[in-house]
Design a protein around this motif. Structure first.
Motif, short mmCIF file in Angstrom:
data_model
loop_
_atom_site.label_atom_id
_atom_site.label_comp_id
_atom_site.label_asym_id
_atom_site.label_seq_id
_atom_site.Cartn_x
_atom_site.Cartn_y
_atom_site.Cartn_z
N SER A 106 0.82 -1.21 0.00
CA SER A 106 0.00 0.00 0.00
C SER A 106 0.86 1.26 0.00
CB SER A 106 -0.89 0.03 1.25
OG SER A 106 -1.59 1.25 1.34
N HIS A 109 -0.34 6.65 2.20
CA HIS A 109 -1.56 7.46 2.35
C HIS A 109 -2.83 6.62 2.23
CE1 HIS A 109 -3.07 7.57 -1.79
NE2 HIS A 109 -1.80 7.46 -2.14
N ILE A 111 -3.20 3.42 3.53
CA ILE A 111 -3.25 2.35 4.53
C ILE A 111 -4.62 2.26 5.20
CG2 ILE A 111 -2.38 1.65 6.81
CD1 ILE A 111 0.43 2.48 5.80
N ALA A 112 -5.20 3.37 5.60
CA ALA A 112 -6.51 3.34 6.27
C ALA A 112 -7.59 2.74 5.36
CB ALA A 112 -6.90 4.73 6.73
N GLU A 115 -7.12 -0.95 5.54
CA GLU A 115 -7.50 -1.44 6.86
C GLU A 115 -9.01 -1.61 6.96
OE1 GLU A 115 -3.88 0.11 9.75
OE2 GLU A 115 -5.55 1.49 9.37
N ARG A 116 -9.77 -0.71 6.37
CA ARG A 116 -11.23 -0.82 6.37
C ARG A 116 -11.70 -2.07 5.63
NH1 ARG A 116 -10.65 4.79 5.79
NH2 ARG A 116 -11.01 4.71 3.54
N GLU A 120 -4.10 -5.73 7.49
CA GLU A 120 -3.29 -5.23 8.61
C GLU A 120 -1.92 -4.87 8.07
OE1 GLU A 120 -3.15 -8.03 11.79
OE2 GLU A 120 -5.33 -8.11 11.99
#
Length: 141
Positions: A106, A109, A111-112, A115-116, A120
């Motif tokens: 990833s 910027h 990553i979130a 994660e959603r 991990e």
């Protein structure tokens, strides 16, 4: 939005065109090159709507792991959840094909976003050679 496996040369070229627009033109990545030795054997996915091509991604088989990469959505189709829709379609297909895990590199910027989707982060940030920081991410399918 329709997300399908790109099976014809024209569909694969449409995937490459999206990648070129996003990675080469928009993000300025020329090294490493966008088209690589994994493209010949990868599973390429193409997202299209009534206006035409909208996004793409690929899976490279690494044993029991589906290595997801080259996830790209055209600027004209961002902000409507298409990236997540592409990822869910790919993850469903990877699971149906018998993969146990999914992995990806990833951009930091994003990553979130991943994660959603159940990924991990794993390990430190690194420059993959493009000048953009990345981090490995994994998910169990």
């Amino acid at each position: 939005m329709k997300i399908t496996l790109a099976t014809t040369e024209a569909e694969r070229q449409a995937c490459f065109d999206v990648r070129d627009a996003v990675f080469t033109i928009e993000q300025g990545i020329t090294d490493p090159p966008d088209i690589d030795e994994y493209d010949a054997d990868a599973l390429h996915y193409l997202a299209q709507d009534e206006t035409g091509v909208a996004g793409t991604a690929r899976i490279v088989a690494k044993g029991e792991t589906a290595k997801i990469g080259r996830v790209a959505v055209l600027k004209s189709h961002r902000g409507i959840g298409l990236g997540a829709q592409i990822m869910r379609a790919i993850l469903d297909d990877a699971k149906a094909r018998g993969f146990e895990f999914a992995a990806l590199e990833s951009q930091v910027h994003a990553i979130a976003f991943y994660e959603r989707l159940g990924f991990e982060a794993d390990g430190p940030d690194y420059d993959d050679g493009s000048g953009i920081m990345h981090r490995m991410m994994q998910a169990k399918l």
